[in-house]
Scaffold this motif. Structure first.
Motif, PDB file in Angstrom:
ATOM      1  N   ALA A 154      56.236  37.892  40.512  1.00  0.00           N
ATOM      2  CA  ALA A 154      54.899  37.590  40.239  1.00  0.00           C
ATOM      3  C   ALA A 154      55.396  36.281  40.789  1.00  0.00           C
ATOM      4  O   ALA A 154      54.032  34.740  41.268  1.00  0.00           O
ATOM      5  N   HIS A 158      53.088  35.216  43.745  1.00  0.00           N
ATOM      6  CA  HIS A 158      51.696  33.873  43.645  1.00  0.00           C
ATOM      7  C   HIS A 158      52.066  33.115  42.250  1.00  0.00           C
ATOM      8  O   HIS A 158      50.711  31.665  41.687  1.00  0.00           O
ATOM      9  N   ILE A 326      50.089  41.403  35.079  1.00  0.00           N
ATOM     10  CA  ILE A 326      50.552  42.939  35.303  1.00  0.00           C
ATOM     11  C   ILE A 326      50.461  43.697  34.315  1.00  0.00           C
ATOM     12  O   ILE A 326      51.339  43.310  33.202  1.00  0.00           O
ATOM     13  N   CYS A 393      47.817  44.686  39.076  1.00  0.00           N
ATOM     14  CA  CYS A 393      47.761  43.185  39.609  1.00  0.00           C
ATOM     15  C   CYS A 393      46.576  42.252  39.266  1.00  0.00           C
ATOM     16  O   CYS A 393      46.514  42.938  40.483  1.00  0.00           O
TER      17      CYS A 393
END
Length: 407
Positions: A154, A158, A326, A393
């Protein structure tokens, strides 16, 4: 050929042996050893029946580093996969140093006589492993393990900064027993009765065990469960290696029935880890309790339902607030059909195999002692999808992250 030595013949060891046997191009000779060789032989028979591959078995005392090092040399193993007890992490790391091979485990060290688990003891091996030119991979199970890789992935894809992390572990399975634990009873009960610690304001804050709880609705109709805040070791390593984290918490689901039995066992002294005298012998009540409870390795055939384990993560991306969830959902009955184990053993054993694959392929072969989130997460995440633990996710709002609303 890549020869691997698996130490431990419980439920997780069985899954690891089966999954390694399914990848002959990665795992050459597979050696399985335990204090009780009959358990190894039973697993080897199952592997032979399901995959057609032969596994060599040995008896070994994992508390004895010279004995384990001698077995390593005898077998020519390149990697030791430790799925024994957390008490034995240091003796097995010592054996790897002696024999000069790589090491992998799923849980951090804790002493037998104290319900305390932390990474300091294993991190202290950093210089010795680096000087020996061998690798140690710590925490390659699910939590720790997959949850740690979820966080690293992540951050890579992200977030610019992660600010909050909530790891939520729900077991929606039913094994039909009045009381049983889904993994080693001794370790499980020590874990859930320990003081809770969560990360906030740059330090760990301690609270009474499971004193904070709330409801959580899992996605994909797994169900709605009560989750309780408790300490888990990946909080220690993740807050060290991702210093932007402002708050990190770990949550696990427990049924009212489980908590009722646990409370009674605590009240009558059966969860004690100090010695008591009984009929002229010294016994540890928790170890006696382990002996009379159902073996988690035998729960697979009767367990139904699904697990749901995942991370709610919030932070900043390109100057804006962002949050994701997630998760993986795993079906107990499907796991039993594939490898003869329930989903708790499966969700730990599959990432153990994947972590071993990463080391043997050279991708994570780096001298020293490393937590799993310190390596590049991408191939591990791809392997989860390929080898039995597909993940999802989804993007959620920061408000949803705060309220744990993911459905």
């Amino acid at each position: 050929m890549n020869k691997v030595l698996i130490i431990g013949a419980g439920g997780v060891g069985s899954v690891v042996a089966h999954k390694c046997a399914m990848l002959p191009e990665i795992f050459g000779d597979i050696i399985l050893a335990s204090r009780t060789v009959s358990k190894c032989e039973a697993i080897a028979a199952s592997v032979k029946e399901r995959t057609g591959r032969e596994i060599t078995t040995f008896q070994v005392d994992a508390d004895n580093p010279p004995e384990t090092a001698a077995l390593i040399r005898k077998t020519g193993a390149k990697l030791l996969i430790n799925v024994a007890l957390p008490y034995q992490d240091l003796t097995l790391m010592d054996a790897c140093l002696d024999a000069g091979i790589d090491y992998l485990d799923t849980a951090n060290y804790e002493p037998k006589d104290e319900a305390k688990f932390e990474y300091s003891w294993q991190w202290a091996y950093q210089d010795r492993f680096e000087e020996a030119g061998i690798s140690a991979l710590l925490g390659s199970g699910f939590d720790p393990g997959v949850t740690s890789v979820f966080t690293a992935w992540a951050l890579k894809h992200h977030f610019d900064e992660i600010h909050t992390l909530d790891i939520i572990d729900v077991n929606g399975g039913d094994h039909g027993h009045a009381f049983a634990t889904n993994f080693n009873p001794e370790i499980n009960i020590r874990e859930v009765t320990a003081e809770c610690r969560h990360w906030e304001g740059g330090e760990f804050v301690e609270t009474p065990p499971m004193s904070k709880h709330q409801t959580f609705t899992c996605p994909e109709e797994v169900g709605r469960y009560e989750i309780y805040r408790m300490y888990h070791e990946e909080l220690e390593s993740l807050t060290k290696h991702i210093p932007t984290i402002k708050r990190a918490q770990f949550w696990m689901s427990f049924s009212p029935n489980y908590l009722k039995h646990l409370e009674v066992l605590q009240n009558v002294g059966m969860t004690r880890i100090d010695e008591v005298e009984y009929q002229g012998q010294k016994i540890i009540p928790l170890q006696f309790l382990k002996a009379v409870l159902p073996d988690p390795g035998d729960l697979g055939e009767r367990t139904k339902g699904r697990t749901c384990i995942g991370n709610i993560i919030s932070g900043i991306k390109d100057g804006k607030e962002k949050a994701v969830y997630i998760y993986n959902i795993c079906d107990h009955e499907k796991c039993f059909k594939e490898v003869g184990s329930q989903a708790i053993s499966y969700t730990t054993g599959v990432p153990t195999m994947i972590g071993a694959k990463q080391i043997l392929s050279g991708d994570w072969k780096k001298p020293g002692v490393w937590n799993i989130e310190q390596h590049d997460p991408d191939q591990f995440m791809a392997d989860l999808n390929e080898y039995g633990l597909p993940w999802t996710c989804i993007e959620i709002t920061p408000e949803q992250a705060t309220t744990f609303t993911v459905t």
